[in-house]
Design an enzyme around this catalytic site. Structure first.
Site, PDB file in Angstrom:
ATOM      1  N   ARG A 191       0.833  -1.206   0.000  1.00 16.52           N
ATOM      2  CA  ARG A 191       0.000   0.000   0.000  1.00 16.52           C
ATOM      3  C   ARG A 191       0.870   1.259   0.000  1.00 16.52           C
ATOM      4  O   ARG A 191       0.969   1.965  -0.994  1.00 16.52           O
ATOM      5  CB  ARG A 191      -0.949  -0.015   1.231  1.00 16.52           C
ATOM      6  N   ASP A 192       1.584   1.517   1.084  1.00 22.45           N
ATOM      7  CA  ASP A 192       2.293   2.796   1.200  1.00 22.45           C
ATOM      8  C   ASP A 192       3.490   2.879   0.259  1.00 22.45           C
ATOM      9  O   ASP A 192       3.900   3.963  -0.146  1.00 22.45           O
ATOM     10  CB  ASP A 192       2.757   2.998   2.649  1.00 22.45           C
TER      11      ASP A 192
ATOM     12  N   HIS B 140       4.904   4.158  12.722  1.00 21.72           N
ATOM     13  CA  HIS B 140       5.084   4.126  11.264  1.00 21.72           C
ATOM     14  C   HIS B 140       6.043   5.258  10.897  1.00 21.72           C
ATOM     15  O   HIS B 140       5.674   6.427  10.978  1.00 21.72           O
ATOM     16  CB  HIS B 140       3.704   4.319  10.621  1.00 21.72           C
TER      17      HIS B 140
ATOM     18  N   HIS C 276       9.019   7.102   8.323  1.00 27.97           N
ATOM     19  CA  HIS C 276       9.693   7.274   7.034  1.00 27.97           C
ATOM     20  C   HIS C 276      11.127   7.692   7.330  1.00 27.97           C
ATOM     21  O   HIS C 276      11.402   8.320   8.353  1.00 27.97           O
ATOM     22  CB  HIS C 276       8.978   8.332   6.199  1.00 27.97           C
TER      23      HIS C 276
ATOM     24  N   CYS D 246       7.763  10.789  -0.017  1.00 33.44           N
ATOM     25  CA  CYS D 246       7.209  11.869   0.777  1.00 33.44           C
ATOM     26  C   CYS D 246       6.564  12.835  -0.199  1.00 33.44           C
ATOM     27  O   CYS D 246       7.248  13.364  -1.072  1.00 33.44           O
ATOM     28  CB  CYS D 246       8.308  12.574   1.566  1.00 33.44           C
TER      29      CYS D 246
ATOM     30  N   ASN E 298       9.448   4.995   3.251  1.00 39.51           N
ATOM     31  CA  ASN E 298       9.314   4.257   4.504  1.00 39.51           C
ATOM     32  C   ASN E 298      10.631   3.585   4.875  1.00 39.51           C
ATOM     33  O   ASN E 298      11.454   3.290   4.016  1.00 39.51           O
ATOM     34  CB  ASN E 298       8.282   3.135   4.326  1.00 39.51           C
TER      35      ASN E 298
END
Lengths: 315, 315
Positions: free
Chosen positions: B22-23, B214, B216, B247, B256
């Site tokens: 997903r991310d 979570h 980054h 980002c 991430n």
């Protein structure tokens, strides 16, 4: 102690030692001129650095980018409160450093027996005891010594280097009168649990030593290891401008933690460094132009937290 | 509490939630096929992942790489002990997730008032209260909910997001019955001191919540923030395979934290993850081929500590 973390406080300030002119530039294919190096060093002082490793006095053929360290040292203005130091491996290097006007040098030995034997056919203890002539010379000539223990956490030959082995090398340095020591993670193998454990242990066993930690970001743990060092109460960290540097065993891998990234993290954490981050970022951009490639600095690429806020609000 | 660090222990184990599908992939220009996504997810389960965020049910036009999340979810084999979840923003998304066979979804809201107002013209509290229809639906249909609070540490509009603001959003999530929450550093602005402070505070104020962090690695602090989270006693971390992600406010910046890097650090620290690192590295290499570019994974580039030792000893 193993596995536990003692109650502590975040440091109010840390000292960042700029090692880019030595540990960074020695890995670069592009050779900078003496004037370029002097400019970078003087701008770094202007940006707030108070301890700078300007080069090394080793055999010019073994490390060509450092062959001009004499000339660099001679051109630097002496400034009250600013320590220029260079790395040396023997008395010959120490004499060259003195002749070039330096008051301080860093002696370096590997903690790893296998690495030391493979490199120079001496055990780490033999290497450090061999520095006694440097110690005598320094005492007689009013020079100051520090020591660096490379591969202090891990080594490509041995894997993890045991704390007992590190303590044995520290003992030898203490015997010859060195009371400032850096533990260097030369190949980026240290992890935060180990840094905390080793940091607490060396501080307990040798409370009269000034400790410095030197991390590479080879496997992404550089700043995590700084945090672990802070938790162990250590407040001096080496870093390299623009994140220059490398790992001799992992070509293309990330080098030292970047000075800008460390300053940025400290500022965000409320830990004083004495640096002007914007000036260091400008120096980092100059370095990237001089060496003609991008370097492993996060903040040079992504910008400071505050830039992000400013840019977005201006929109 | 400010400035101090309480005595604690390193965790014996942590749970790493794989958010790459997903991310990570939502930021890629190369669109993977449903089969490629399913292959990556199933290999990640085979490598040890037990919680995987497989995609998001949002409007296909707003995030084209996620348009096929329905098809991906339908193709996945259900495996005992493995949680597939997807991100949703409203009841429509929740219904799609259920129709595709998912048992769990993640509702997301921004902690930053300015960000939330600029994005969707609602305050964070209004956003979360708006999720009550999702909560009712989930309760009626036996679906499980988790929540994600984005920009929980910093935001490009506001700068640092205050802990009081984060606590207010958490309260709203608790009011609608969500008891698993991730604090997301969407733009890579968190620092270890802040993570520790926020982590300790949310745990104290909401002891019945399962916390996930979570991070980054935009400014190099990703793994340092994990260490700070461990110190605060939090044992769940999101990460993205191959270090995919980005980002939105810093084009080209690191995304991430990479799953491989986090597993590697944990292994070196003696913290169990349940993952097979070699399998994750193989998946990372496959991903780099699929998206046709290098990604921000340190261990994919430099190799594991143990590779280095092996290679050198074999010489």
């Amino acid at each position: 102690m193993n596995g536990t973390i003692a109650a502590t406080k975040w440091p109010e300030s840390v000292t960042i030692c700029e090692v880019g002119p030595r540990d960074g530039l020695q890995n670069e294919k592009t050779l900078l001129t003496v004037d370029q190096k002097v400019e970078l060093i003087e701008r770094t002082v202007e940006a707030g650095a108070r301890i700078i490793e300007i080069g090394s006095f080793v055999h010019p053929k073994s490390v060509p980018p450092m062959a001009d360290t004499d000339a660099v040292a001679r051109k630097l203005k002496q400034i009250e409160g600013v320590e220029y130091r260079a790395l040396v491996l023997n008395l010959r290097g120490l004499e060259r450093a003195e002749a070039a006007g330096l008051q301080k040098v860093k002696l370096t030995a590997s903690a790893s027996r296998a690495h030391s034997l493979a490199n120079i056919n001496k055990t780490p203890e033999e290497v450090v005891r061999g520095f006694s002539e440097c110690a005598d010379y320094a005492a007689a000539h009013g020079l100051e010594l520090s020591g660096a223990i490379s591969t202090a956490f891990g080594c490509p030959f041995e894997g993890r280097v045991s704390i007992d082995q590190v303590l044995a090398v520290i003992s030898c340095f203490r015997e010859i009168g060195v009371h400032e020591l850096s533990l260097s993670d030369t190949t980026g193998m240290a992890n935060p649990q180990q840094v905390y454990e080793y940091g607490m242990r060396v501080k307990t066993e040798f409370p009269d030593v000034t400790w410095v930690l030197h991390f590479h970001n080879t496997r992404g743990m550089g700043l995590a290891n700084v945090v672990a060092g802070m938790m162990a109460g250590i407040d001096r960290y080496d870093a390299s401008f623009a994140g220059l540097g490398g790992c001799p065993f992992a070509p293309g891998a990330t080098g030292n933690i970047a000075t800008e990234d460390l300053i940025h993290m400290c500022q965000e954490m409320g830990v004083a460094t004495g640096y002007d981050l914007d000036k260091m970022l400008a120096i980092g951009r100059s370095i990237q132009q001089m060496v003609s490639h991008e370097t492993a600095s996060f903040v040079l690429k992504a910008g400071k937290n505050s830039d992000l806020v400013k840019t977005t609000c201006d929109k």
